[in-house]
Enzyme design. Structure first.
Site, PDB file in Angstrom:
ATOM      1  N   ASP A 205       0.158  50.736  20.868  1.00 50.99           N
ATOM      2  CA  ASP A 205       0.275  49.376  19.878  1.00 50.99           C
ATOM      3  C   ASP A 205      -0.109  49.398  18.405  1.00 50.99           C
ATOM      4  O   ASP A 205      -0.754  50.212  18.497  1.00 50.99           O
ATOM      5  CB  ASP A 205       0.894  48.558  20.237  1.00 50.99           C
ATOM      6  CG  ASP A 205       2.829  47.548  19.802  1.00 50.99           C
ATOM      7  OD1 ASP A 205       2.719  47.554  18.914  1.00 50.99           O
ATOM      8  OD2 ASP A 205       3.276  47.357  20.772  1.00 50.99           O
ATOM      9  N   HIS A 278       5.428  50.772  15.442  1.00 51.07           N
ATOM     10  CA  HIS A 278       4.154  50.183  15.966  1.00 51.07           C
ATOM     11  C   HIS A 278       2.969  51.374  16.656  1.00 51.07           C
ATOM     12  O   HIS A 278       2.596  51.265  17.610  1.00 51.07           O
ATOM     13  CB  HIS A 278       4.766  49.860  17.181  1.00 51.07           C
ATOM     14  CG  HIS A 278       5.232  48.649  17.852  1.00 51.07           C
ATOM     15  ND1 HIS A 278       5.337  47.190  17.552  1.00 51.07           N
ATOM     16  CD2 HIS A 278       7.119  48.105  18.271  1.00 51.07           C
ATOM     17  CE1 HIS A 278       6.039  46.376  17.414  1.00 51.07           C
ATOM     18  NE2 HIS A 278       7.021  46.953  17.850  1.00 51.07           N
ATOM     19  N   GLU A 342      11.886  48.813  16.815  1.00 54.85           N
ATOM     20  CA  GLU A 342      11.734  47.693  15.616  1.00 54.85           C
ATOM     21  C   GLU A 342      10.459  48.716  15.157  1.00 54.85           C
ATOM     22  O   GLU A 342       9.511  48.478  14.663  1.00 54.85           O
ATOM     23  CB  GLU A 342      10.090  46.698  15.902  1.00 54.85           C
ATOM     24  CG  GLU A 342      11.039  45.444  17.238  1.00 54.85           C
ATOM     25  CD  GLU A 342      10.159  44.957  17.856  1.00 54.85           C
ATOM     26  OE1 GLU A 342      10.374  43.428  17.641  1.00 54.85           O
ATOM     27  OE2 GLU A 342       9.177  44.592  17.742  1.00 54.85           O
ATOM     28  N   GLU A 485       0.529  39.576  23.767  1.00 55.98           N
ATOM     29  CA  GLU A 485      -0.011  38.929  22.197  1.00 55.98           C
ATOM     30  C   GLU A 485      -0.233  37.805  22.489  1.00 55.98           C
ATOM     31  O   GLU A 485      -2.294  36.729  22.175  1.00 55.98           O
ATOM     32  CB  GLU A 485       1.069  38.758  21.329  1.00 55.98           C
ATOM     33  CG  GLU A 485       1.995  39.540  20.691  1.00 55.98           C
ATOM     34  CD  GLU A 485       3.379  39.985  21.364  1.00 55.98           C
ATOM     35  OE1 GLU A 485       2.831  40.001  22.998  1.00 55.98           O
ATOM     36  OE2 GLU A 485       3.678  40.347  20.517  1.00 55.98           O
TER      37      GLU A 485
HETATM   38  C1  TNX Z   1       9.296  42.844  21.456  1.00 54.77           C
HETATM   39  S1  TNX Z   1      10.242  43.562  23.511  1.00 54.77           S
HETATM   40  C2  TNX Z   1       8.986  43.711  21.044  1.00 54.77           C
HETATM   41  C3  TNX Z   1       7.475  43.116  21.405  1.00 54.77           C
HETATM   42  C4  TNX Z   1       7.095  41.914  21.307  1.00 54.77           C
HETATM   43  C5  TNX Z   1       7.865  41.163  21.978  1.00 54.77           C
HETATM   44  C6  TNX Z   1       7.017  39.723  22.204  1.00 54.77           C
HETATM   45  C7  TNX Z   1       9.823  45.229  22.231  1.00 54.77           C
HETATM   46  C8  TNX Z   1      10.608  46.861  22.889  1.00 54.77           C
HETATM   47  N1  TNX Z   1       8.639  45.294  21.434  1.00 54.77           N
HETATM   48  O1  TNX Z   1       6.632  44.634  20.550  1.00 54.77           O
HETATM   49  O2  TNX Z   1       5.171  42.131  21.946  1.00 54.77           O
HETATM   50  O3  TNX Z   1       9.423  41.492  21.518  1.00 54.77           O
HETATM   51  O4  TNX Z   1       7.573  38.718  23.140  1.00 54.77           O
END
Ligand code: TNX
Length: 770
Positions: A205, A278, A342, A485
């Site tokens: 990440d 990420h 994301e 986190e």
């Molecule tokens: C979203 S779940 C993310 C993570 C974060 C998380 C925190 C996902 C695919 N991506 O990178 O850690 O929310 O709840």
């Protein structure tokens, strides 16, 4: 309906009602449990019979023997048998392959006073029989320490069992915080003990790359390290850092060791290598893989970052292919997870190479470019003999031909993928995000946010109502996720995951007809004793008192029917001699209630403190021109329910609106005299929550025609972090039946602040009329 199934349905309520103490209390609840007379006594000379020349079966037997040895001290020996067993010898445990067991991971477990018979079609089934068997012995049987002077008896019974879903997963993020191999093994052992069969290992990440890749040594020296780590919550302003470098990664040798450990626990590992987003840690090591060429640094705080792998640069694909080749060689399972979540598209929009790629490949836009990256990853994985899994964002620009989708932003992605006949794993934030708070944040360690108590997790049904039976076949199962986190150490990980993973186990293993929250709750204390023996730092929030206030009465409740609630209303800590709660009690004035659960004079959970405001509008109904959606404060009339929120979470008690004023018209029932109206609001600008601009109070006799009583501008306080503030409007000797309060929204978030250019949120918890 088959005869056997009808029989199970008829028998089940009867069996669960007539269980006498000590009852058979297994988690996850098996398909069929029949208690029988007597019990089996494990002794130092109990013999274990395993089928000859079946190494997998030996694993299940070895697992049982190791368990027994650590707690009882007995060094049990196994002996192979070749021919069918006609009459079992006494004082023996038999592992018996049985083609007649229909489900691949199913088993029957027959505990008789003279012998235990485990039947399964596969060794995995036998392993799950062992996991049930260990729960029939005293809880200390599960201990890693020797327990003296115990009679190691297992209750006689017949258990027939099989899982509901083939995919039963638990995830661990080792990128945000790193956990040693010893803990990863404990995590795997625990998930296997709950009959889960997949470990999703989130290895890379923005904040760290945690797996050795031989071809790219800078992943170990640079990407595995960050300069420092954020202190407090990501939304706290100003952001503070600890100044300490944080590093860690698993060598390939360690990965092999973990893979072998998982194999011995019938657990498949799905490694996750995040792309194209990420990826900041990887870019810090190899800046040529980003759109601008860097420099980049491994992230030191949490969130979503704009620096992602460049999709126009061919070197990116060479890197990804090399990485996936090494990763595929390390993990024997069928899947590799490539993330896909994301990924902001801004850097691609500005990048000439990415724009050229869009043109050359005739892609519609940047979403299609993301699909292009995932599509190429899929082809690479095919060459390495693997199947691709991605988060539900991989649907956005078109789904790769044979991708499996992990639905996390709710269930919609899963529904869409199932309709397209793609395999789906359900892992929605709403029910199985174990990083969310499981109890009142005021009494918990700092967490990411959200609110996901055990009962909510338990209520999760992985097959959505909106799909057909044919489409439902693509839902392989479900998974719980732990993002780390805010969980820096393994004790915190255990705290967040258990007992919610016990609920997850019943979601994915237990037959839908057998799943029952009241029944789960009464089995849980026995299971806690096992987790204690296993040395698991599970959350004790099960024993927290839940408090509510309605109709002028305070209502206290606990999930554990066997323990008692004691409380005070004078601000003192409740002790074993404090007043015993028996029924809802009325309060006539603002009162602080403190309550806790006790068993045998011992407090089991935390002391819960709740303040109930009694004022002239408490309990009164109101209407608003805009009904809050997601942030409703938990009740229809949350603004007048006497409960205030706290600044740690905007998910409980707070009423939140975006791009709208808050304008309740409260019906006081009769013309009422009052001289002051107070409002509480939340100021949490890091989370886009802003103070309102002004507050106005109007009165009306008919609810139609209002006259202004008072008005003032809100003066925001400049304080670090999240804080709740009070605004008071004096209305000397006002008398009215209808009271309208208008709280004016902030508007657009200013430049330079988190969420700049977006509409600010406004959160209010109570309108107090005195
Ligand atoms: C979203 S779940 C993310 C993570 C974060 C998380 C925190 C996902 C695919 N991506 O990178 O850690 O929310 O709840």
């Amino acid at each position: 309906m088959t005869v056997r199934f009808a029989f199970i349905l008829l028998l089940f309520p009867f069996l669960s009602n007539c269980q006498t103490a000590p009852a058979i209390q297994i988690i996850p609840q098996p398909l069929r449990v029949e208690a029988r007379e007597g019990n089996f006594k494990l002794q130092a000379d109990t013999r274990i019979f395993v089928p000859a020349d079946q190494p997998d079966w030996d694993l299940a037997a070895q697992y049982f023997m190791a368990l027994a040895q650590s707690s009882t001290g007995y060094k049990l020996a196994s002996q192979p048998f070749k021919t069918a067993i006609r009459e079992p010898r006494s004082n023996a445990i038999y592992f018996l392959p049985d083609e007649k067991i229909a489900a691949a991971e199913g088993y029957t477990l027959e505990v008789k006073p003279n012998a235990i018979l485990i039947r399964a079609r596969t060794a995995a089934g036998a392993f799950y029989a062992v996991q049930s068997l260990r729960q029939l012995f005293p809880p200390t049987f599960n201990s890693v320490q020797l327990t003296a002077n115990t009679s190691w008896t297992a209750l006689a019974c017949l258990i027939e069992d099989a899982p509901r879903f083939a995919y039963r997963g638990l995830h661990l993020d080792v990128a945000r915080h790193f956990f040693p191999v010893s803990f990863v093994k404990k995590y795997i052992d625990l998930l296997a003990a709950h009959k889960l069969n997949t470990f999703h290992w989130h290895l890379t990440d923005d904040q760290g790359w945690r797996i050795e890749i031989k071809k790219y040594p800078k992943l170990q020296t640079i990407a595995a390290c960050r300069k420092e780590t954020l202190i407090g919550h990501n939304s706290d302003l100003p952001q503070l850092f600890d100044g300490k470098p944080y590093c860690g990664y698993y060598t390939q040798q360690e990965v092999k060791d973990v893979v072998e450990y998982a194999r011995r626990h019938f657990v498949t590992i799905i490694p996750e290598i995040e792309m194209p987003g990420h990826a900041q840690a990887a870019l810090a090591a190899y800046p040529e893989l980003g759109c601008t060429g860097g420099p980049y640094a491994t992230a030191t705080k949490w969130g979503v970052f704009g620096d992602v792998f460049c999709a126009g640069n061919e070197q990116t694909f060479i890197f990804l292919n090399d990485v996936l080749a090494e990763v595929s060689a390390l993990f024997p399972g069928p899947y590799i997870h490539v993330g896909g979540d994301e990924c902001p598209k801004d850097s691609w929009k500005k990048c000439p190479k990415c724009q050229k790629r869009i043109k050359d490949e005739h892609l519609a836009d940047e979403h299609a470019l993301q699909s292009y990256v995932i599509g190429r990853a899929e082809k690479m994985l095919e060459k390495h003999g693997k199947k691709l899994i991605g988060w539900d964002e991989i649907l956005e620009g078109g789904l790769a031909p044979s991708a499996t989708v992990m639905s996390w932003r709710g269930i919609e992605g899963g529904v869409a993928a199932a309709r397209m006949h793609h395999d789906v794993i359900m892992t929605p934030t709403t029910h199985v995000y174990f990083d969310y708070y499981q109890s009142d944040p005021a009494t918990e360690k700092l967490g990411i946010g959200g609110f996901l108590p055990l009962e909510k997790t338990y209520s999760y049904e992985p097959i959505p109502d909106s799909i057909t039976a044919e489409e439902a076949r693509y839902i392989l199962g479900a998974q719980g996720n732990l993002w780390t986190e805010y969980t820096p150490n393994s004790a915190d990980v255990e705290y967040m995951v258990y007992p919610r993973a016990c609920a997850l186990a019943e979601i994915v293993w237990t037959a839908k007809e057998q799943k029952s929250w009241p029944d789960f709750v009464q089995r849980l204390p026995a299971h806690f004793a096992r987790l204690d023996a296993m040395g698991v730092n599970y959350a004790k929030t099960f024993y927290d008192v839940s408090v509510s206030f309605s109709g002028g009465k305070v209502n206290l409740a606990t999930l554990d029917a066997k323990s008692k609630i004691r409380f005070t209303t004078d601000g003192q800590e409740p002790t074993a001699s404090a007043e015993l709660y028996s029924e809802p009690f009325a309060i006539a004035k603002t009162t602080t209630v403190k309550a806790a659960v006790f068993t045998n004079n011992k407090r089991l959970g935390k002391v819960v403190t709740a303040e109930y405001l009694v004022h002239k509008a408490s309990g009164k109904p109101y209407t608003m021109s805009r009904t809050p959606g997601r942030y409703s404060g938990g009740e229809a009339y949350a603004l007048t329910n006497g409960m205030v929120g706290n600044a740690q979470t905007h998910h409980i008690n707070w009423v939140g609106l975006v791009n709208n004023d808050l304008d309740p018209i409260i019906d006081l029932g009769v013309p009422t005299t009052f001289s002051r109206v107070t409002m509480h609001y939340l100021d949490k600008r890091g989370a886009w929550i802003y103070p309102p601009v002004s507050m106005e109070v109007y009165g009306s006799a008919d609810g139609q025609n209002f006259t202004l009583l008072a008005k003032r501008a809100v003066l925001p306080q400049t304080k670090a972090g999240s804080h709740a503030e009070t605004v008071v409007l004096e209305t000397p000797n006002a008398k009215t039946r209808y009271l309208k309060v208008v709280v004016q929204k902030f508007g657009v978030i200013p430049a330079g602040a988190p969420g700049a250019g977006e509409g600010a949120w406004m959160f209010v918890d109570e309108i107090i009329v005195e």
